[in-house]
Design an enzyme around this catalytic site. Structure first.
Site, PDB file in Angstrom:
ATOM      1  CE  LYS A  56      26.444  88.123  45.554  1.00 10.53           C
ATOM      2  NZ  LYS A  56      26.788  89.074  44.474  1.00 10.53           N
ATOM      3  CB  ALA A  72      21.923  90.800  40.457  1.00  5.34           C
ATOM      4  CG  ASP A  73      27.506  87.107  41.405  1.00  5.26           C
ATOM      5  OD1 ASP A  73      27.955  87.746  42.376  1.00  5.26           O
ATOM      6  OD2 ASP A  73      28.241  86.512  40.593  1.00  5.26           O
ATOM      7  CB  THR A  74      27.719  90.725  36.979  1.00  7.45           C
ATOM      8  OG1 THR A  74      26.423  91.335  37.051  1.00  7.45           O
ATOM      9  CG2 THR A  74      28.253  90.853  35.567  1.00  7.45           C
ATOM     10  N   GLY A 109      23.145  86.645  36.807  1.00  7.73           N
ATOM     11  CA  GLY A 109      22.057  85.897  37.414  1.00  7.73           C
ATOM     12  C   GLY A 109      21.278  86.831  38.315  1.00  7.73           C
TER      13      GLY A 109
END
EC number: 3.6.1.9
Length: 193
Positions: A56, A72-74, A109
């Site tokens: 991203k 960010a990625d959850t 992340g």
């Protein structure tokens, strides 16, 4: 005096914007990245969260040269199984079936790309316990619609917060952005608000 590099948030999540505001960070603009979030074959939840955050950030950095780009990625995982972002009732029912009465991990992340192209990432893992849900609790939660677009079908800051029996790690990370680690990334790569 010329303005310094902008901070671009590569996310459409209002929760991430709110979390940043809590610590006095206001992105200059929001530019969500549209990427394929399908897990790769044999990809672990940890690698998946980091890969998506960095991907991203890179997509948006290509559109914003010379700026800081934060992404960010959850990911919610039961063992090695990555749960989907719930978009349908079938998705949330699947997630709730796996979460009910079990511990799971929420992995966020975070990736930051600096104006000079340097990149840094962090991964925060939080262990979360979920109560065993009754049919009435499950049905009431599904009817609420609060699960839409949420990793693992729930948001800890809503009704599902009442299902959490234990949380070991970072609460802001479960909401969508680990603040301590994010602030360290920003300062480490030279961002100054």
């Amino acid at each position: 005096m010329a303005a310094g590099p902008a901070l671009v948030l590569a996310s459409a999540s209002p929760r991430r914007l709110d979390l940043l505001a809590q610590v006095g960070v206001t992105p200059d603009r929001v530019d969500p990245a549209d990427i394929d979030e399908t897990p790769l074959r044999d990809e672990t939840p940890r690698r998946h969260a980091l890969r998506l955050a960095l991907e991203k950030a890179r997509v948006v950095a290509a559109r914003a040269p010379g700026d800081f780009v934060l992404a960010a990625d959850t990911v919610v995982a039961v063992g090695r199984r990555i749960l989907p972002k719930a978009e349908t009732e079938a998705d949330v029912l699947y997630c709730l079936k796996l979460l009910s009465g079990r511990n799971h991990k929420v992995l966020t992340g975070v990736a930051l790309i600096a104006p000079d192209g340097r990149a840094a990432t962090r991964l925060v893992e939080t262990k979360v316990g979920f109560k065993r849900l009754s049919d009435a609790e499950r049905d009431g939660y599904v009817a609420s619609g609060q699960w839409r677009g949420k990793a693992g079908g729930y948001g800890v800051q809503g009704l599902a917060g009442g299902f959490i029996t234990d949380l070991q790690g970072s609460y802001p990370s479960v909401v969508g952005l680990p603040l301590y680690e994010t602030l360290n990334l920003l300062s480490g790569l030279g961002y100054r608000p």
